[in-house]
Design an enzyme around this catalytic site. Structure first.
Site, PDB file in Angstrom:
ATOM      1  N   ASP A  41      26.822  57.051   8.234  1.00 56.46           N
ATOM      2  CA  ASP A  41      27.141  55.710   7.759  1.00 56.46           C
ATOM      3  C   ASP A  41      25.849  54.893   7.733  1.00 56.46           C
ATOM      4  OD1 ASP A  41      30.141  54.209   7.664  1.00 56.46           O
ATOM      5  OD2 ASP A  41      28.421  52.857   7.765  1.00 56.46           O
ATOM      6  N   ASP A  64      22.136  56.130   4.038  1.00 57.32           N
ATOM      7  CA  ASP A  64      22.398  55.313   2.857  1.00 57.32           C
ATOM      8  C   ASP A  64      22.685  56.292   1.732  1.00 57.32           C
ATOM      9  OD1 ASP A  64      22.284  53.868   0.497  1.00 57.32           O
ATOM     10  OD2 ASP A  64      20.552  52.669   1.084  1.00 57.32           O
ATOM     11  N   VAL A  65      23.948  56.353   1.283  1.00 54.49           N
ATOM     12  CA  VAL A  65      24.341  57.407   0.345  1.00 54.49           C
ATOM     13  C   VAL A  65      23.701  57.257  -1.021  1.00 54.49           C
ATOM     14  CG1 VAL A  65      26.529  57.881   1.509  1.00 54.49           C
ATOM     15  CG2 VAL A  65      26.458  56.193  -0.359  1.00 54.49           C
ATOM     16  N   TYR A 157      34.067  48.887 -10.112  1.00 46.56           N
ATOM     17  CA  TYR A 157      34.691  49.742  -9.107  1.00 46.56           C
ATOM     18  C   TYR A 157      35.621  50.754  -9.761  1.00 46.56           C
ATOM     19  CZ  TYR A 157      37.171  50.943  -4.769  1.00 46.56           C
ATOM     20  OH  TYR A 157      37.722  51.603  -3.701  1.00 46.56           O
ATOM     21  N   LYS A 161      35.124  54.752  -9.750  1.00 42.36           N
ATOM     22  CA  LYS A 161      36.122  55.622  -9.135  1.00 42.36           C
ATOM     23  C   LYS A 161      36.691  56.610 -10.147  1.00 42.36           C
ATOM     24  CE  LYS A 161      36.302  54.361  -4.768  1.00 42.36           C
ATOM     25  NZ  LYS A 161      35.924  55.294  -3.683  1.00 42.36           N
ATOM     26  N   VAL A 190      44.983  50.269   1.231  1.00 41.57           N
ATOM     27  CA  VAL A 190      44.872  50.833   2.576  1.00 41.57           C
ATOM     28  C   VAL A 190      44.457  49.718   3.529  1.00 41.57           C
ATOM     29  CG1 VAL A 190      43.809  52.608   4.024  1.00 41.57           C
ATOM     30  CG2 VAL A 190      44.178  53.047   1.589  1.00 41.57           C
ATOM     31  N   THR A 192      42.365  48.424   5.638  1.00 45.85           N
ATOM     32  CA  THR A 192      40.991  48.493   6.131  1.00 45.85           C
ATOM     33  C   THR A 192      40.343  47.126   5.923  1.00 45.85           C
ATOM     34  OG1 THR A 192      39.932  49.078   4.034  1.00 45.85           O
ATOM     35  CG2 THR A 192      40.876  50.896   5.322  1.00 45.85           C
TER      36      THR A 192
END
Length: 260
Positions: A41, A64-65, A157, A161, A190, A192
């Site tokens: 993460d 950092d992806v 987004y 996705k 979800v 979160t």
């Protein structure tokens, strides 16, 4: 998920976005089922806490992806320590929202870079390692209901996705010959921190009107099918997109323009 502490004995799993939400739920369930888990993460402080909380089978890695060099470093660390990667879960994601006419290119690029490019880079280096392994491996990407259903102010987004879903299918096409399964989970709403704005008031009520099950999912309810997709019971599932949305896709979004 019914706890089976032997199901993933001697398996090595890698999870991005592991510090919270769906990533953390996947991490905990893998540990409960006997796997060794490397959780990555960008939130280093939370990773340090988890390193203490989750026990010796968990290792934290800062990642950092969006940075390819960091993916390469983390995969190298895992292989040097454990010799393999059996399962990989690409979970990290977030967005900067805005209508198409107002969204800046920087905010568009931020979202696409994190949501789509981050999964691409993860898959690229996870699969490179899995191709070298006689037993291959399994990759699960977290896409979204928004791969199929548009969201007001969510063009970046939703587009990213949707890209994750197609990237998953292309991965399955290319990697099946190397004994690597690649599947996607498409969650709906979800519970979160990312959806805090939708948890109360009229906007919450509007969502509940649209979701036939009348509630958001808990992160564990998304982790369950994600874990299943790397289990022996899912050995012939490859290139699939599994909606985990409480039947939301059959009804669509409320008109969010009322709140933006």
């Amino acid at each position: 998920m019914t706890q089976n502490t032997e199901q993933f004995q001697n398996k090595v799993a890698f999870v991005t976005g592991a510090a919270s939400g769906i990533g953390l739920a996947i991490t905990k369930q893998l540990l409960d089922n006997g796997a060794v888990v490397i959780g990555a993460d960008v939130n280093e402080d939370r990773l340090k806490e988890l390193d203490k909380e989750l026990g010796s089978s968990f290792t934290a890695e800062k990642l950092d992806v969006t940075k390819e060099s960091e993916h390469e470093k983390v995969i190298s660390n895992i292989v040097n320590e454990h010799g393999k990667i059996d399962f990989a879960f690409n979970v990290a994601g977030a967005q900067k929202a805005g209508t198409i006419t107002d969204l800046s290119l920087d905010d568009w690029n931020f979202t696409v870079d994190l949501v789509l490019n981050g999964v691409f880079l993860g898959m690229k280096h996870q699969a490179k390692q899995m191709k070298q392994q006689e037993h291959g491996g399994s990759i699960v990407n977290i896409s979204s209901l928004n791969a199929h259903v548009p969201m007001y102010t969510g063009s970046a987004y939703a587009s990213a996705k949707a890209g994750v879903e197609m990237l998953t299918k292309n991965g399955a096409l290319e990697l099946a010959r190397h004994n690597i399964n690649v599947n996607a989970i498409l969650p709906g709403l979800v519970n979160t921190p990312l959806v805090d704005d939708f948890k109360s008031g009229e906007i919450h009520e509007a969502f509940m009107e649209r979701i036939p099950m009348k509630r958001p999912a808990e992160p564990e309810e998304v982790a369950n099918p994600a874990i299943f997709l790397v289990s022996e019971g899912a050995s012939y599932i490859n290139g699939a997109s599994l909606l985990v949305d409480g039947a939301w896709a059959v009804s669509g979004y409320p008109d969010l323009s009322r709140w933006f």
